[in-house]
Design an enzyme around this catalytic site. Structure first.
Site, PDB file in Angstrom:
ATOM      1  CB  CYS A 158       1.978  -8.201  -5.861  1.00 54.68           C
ATOM      2  SG  CYS A 158       1.703  -7.824  -7.181  1.00 54.68           S
ATOM      3  CB  CYS A 215       4.940  -9.550  -8.024  1.00 53.59           C
ATOM      4  SG  CYS A 215       3.681  -7.646  -7.984  1.00 53.59           S
ATOM      5  CG  ASP A 216       6.427 -11.470  -5.332  1.00 48.42           C
ATOM      6  OD1 ASP A 216       8.037 -10.838  -6.783  1.00 48.42           O
ATOM      7  OD2 ASP A 216       6.151 -10.566  -4.320  1.00 48.42           O
TER       8      ASP A 216
END
Ligand code: NDP
Length: 312
Positions: free
Chosen positions: A134, A137-138
């Protein structure tokens, strides 16, 4: 069979948020945790984009917080996996792998989706240490670093573009000699000077001491000119698709070609009266914890209204 007013299947942000709302509405919800208690966020190390945590939070801890919040309002949380259901008529019937059998007046499906991985043992070895599925997300952890994205579809192109806004350099590892993505996404990738597309490449492994330091690549696998080399990178992102966990519901609810549950208009209704879906199992677009939580809230409110309107 045990009778319940509101049955929640799944324990990610959607499931627990649905539990908070239905618990506070006195629906005595029963929640089954499923295969991965806490959901996909428990596999992320740091969550920085969920409101309410100004300093960021470990994904596991965050899900434990939301679970505790749901428990405060009396949700009955059970550790089992739904293996079969019958949604042909109300009350809806569910069977679980621990032998439980439940009849529910309303159901909120929050079984999530699972990111696909290549199946390399190094993906597990470096989970949370440079391997991610993701970018939203990261990606932030890879500012001014070098990353690789695997995949040639719209997700891979979108994630490569997103990462190019943060990272120093992005390699897109594509197994074929073309991108499957829509033309506009391809154009964006090909015209971005920070992105280098490695066509006809496959990742065969990762290396690094404390975390990912590089990827082992094979070029033109199986051809006469097949070659192998190592490429130094700091982050390895999988973007080869997701699988929504909708298999047991497919005989009853409408799904798209990938298996995402289709919802009615701007609601969380599956089209079956009293059966709702929320979170990634019904969201091919956003796939974010905060979006799943809000969908869980909507589903809970709709379940509560359904019970009231039908005097259940
Ligand atoms: P797709 O299935 O479209 O693409 C998956 C990609 O991963 C393909 O390039 C595929 O390669 C590659 N792949 C699959 N398995 C492997 C493997 N084992 N090794 C190497 N590569 C692999 O998935 P997406 O998640 O990209 O998209 C899903 C759907 O969502 C699509 O319909 C897409 O259009 C849509 N979408 C739309 C967006 C938008 O419009 N903004 C954004 C994101 C998704 P190959 O081509 O060789 O099969």
């Amino acid at each position: 069979m045990e009778k319940v007013r509101c049955l929640i299947i799944g324990s990610g942000p959607a499931g627990y948020t649905a539990a908070i709302y239905t618990g506070r509405a006195n629906l005595s919800p029963v929640l089954y945790e499923g295969i991965q208690p806490g959901g996909q966020l428990t596999t992320t190390t740091e969550v920085e984009n969920f409101p309410g945590y100004p300093d960021g939070v470990n994904g596991q801890e965050m899900m434990e917080d939301i679970r505790r919040q749901a428990e405060r309002f009396g949700v009955d949380i059970r550790a089992a996996i739904a293996t079969k259901c019958d949604l042909s008529e109300r009350p809806y019937k569910f069977w679980f792998d621990n032998g439980d059998e439940v009849e529910a007046e309303t159901v909120i499906i929050c079984t999530g989706a699972t990111a696909k991985y290549l199946g390399l043992s190094d993906e597990t070895k470096y989970a949370g240490m440079g391997v991610s599925a993701c970018a939203t997300c990261d990606g932030f952890f890879y500012r001014k670093k070098v990353v690789a994205v695997v995949g040639g579809g719209d997700t891979a192109c979108e994630e490569a573009n997103y990462l190019a806004g943060l990272a120093k350099k992005v390699y897109l590892i594509v197994r074929k000699n073309y991108l499957r993505a829509s033309q506009i996404m391809q154009d964006r990738v090909m015209s971005n000077p920070k992105i280098e597309v490695l066509f006809e490449h496959n990742a065969t492994g990762l290396y690094g001491e404390e975390g990912v330091e590089g990827v082992h690549l094979v070029k033109r696998k199986g051809e006469a000119d097949e070659s192998h080399y190592d490429l130094p990178i700091d982050g390895f992102f999988l973007a080869i698709g997701h699988k929504p966990n909708s298999d047991i519901f497919k005989p009853w609810v409408k799904t798209d070609e990938t298996g995402y549950i289709k919802l009615e208009g701007n609601t969380q209704s599956t089209g079956i009266p009293g059966v709702f879906a929320a979170g990634d199992v019904a969201d091919p677009t956003y796939r974010q914890g905060v979006v799943a939580a809000s969908a869980g809230c909507k589903a809970a409110i709709e379940a509560e209204r359904y019970l009231t309107e039908n005097n259940l």
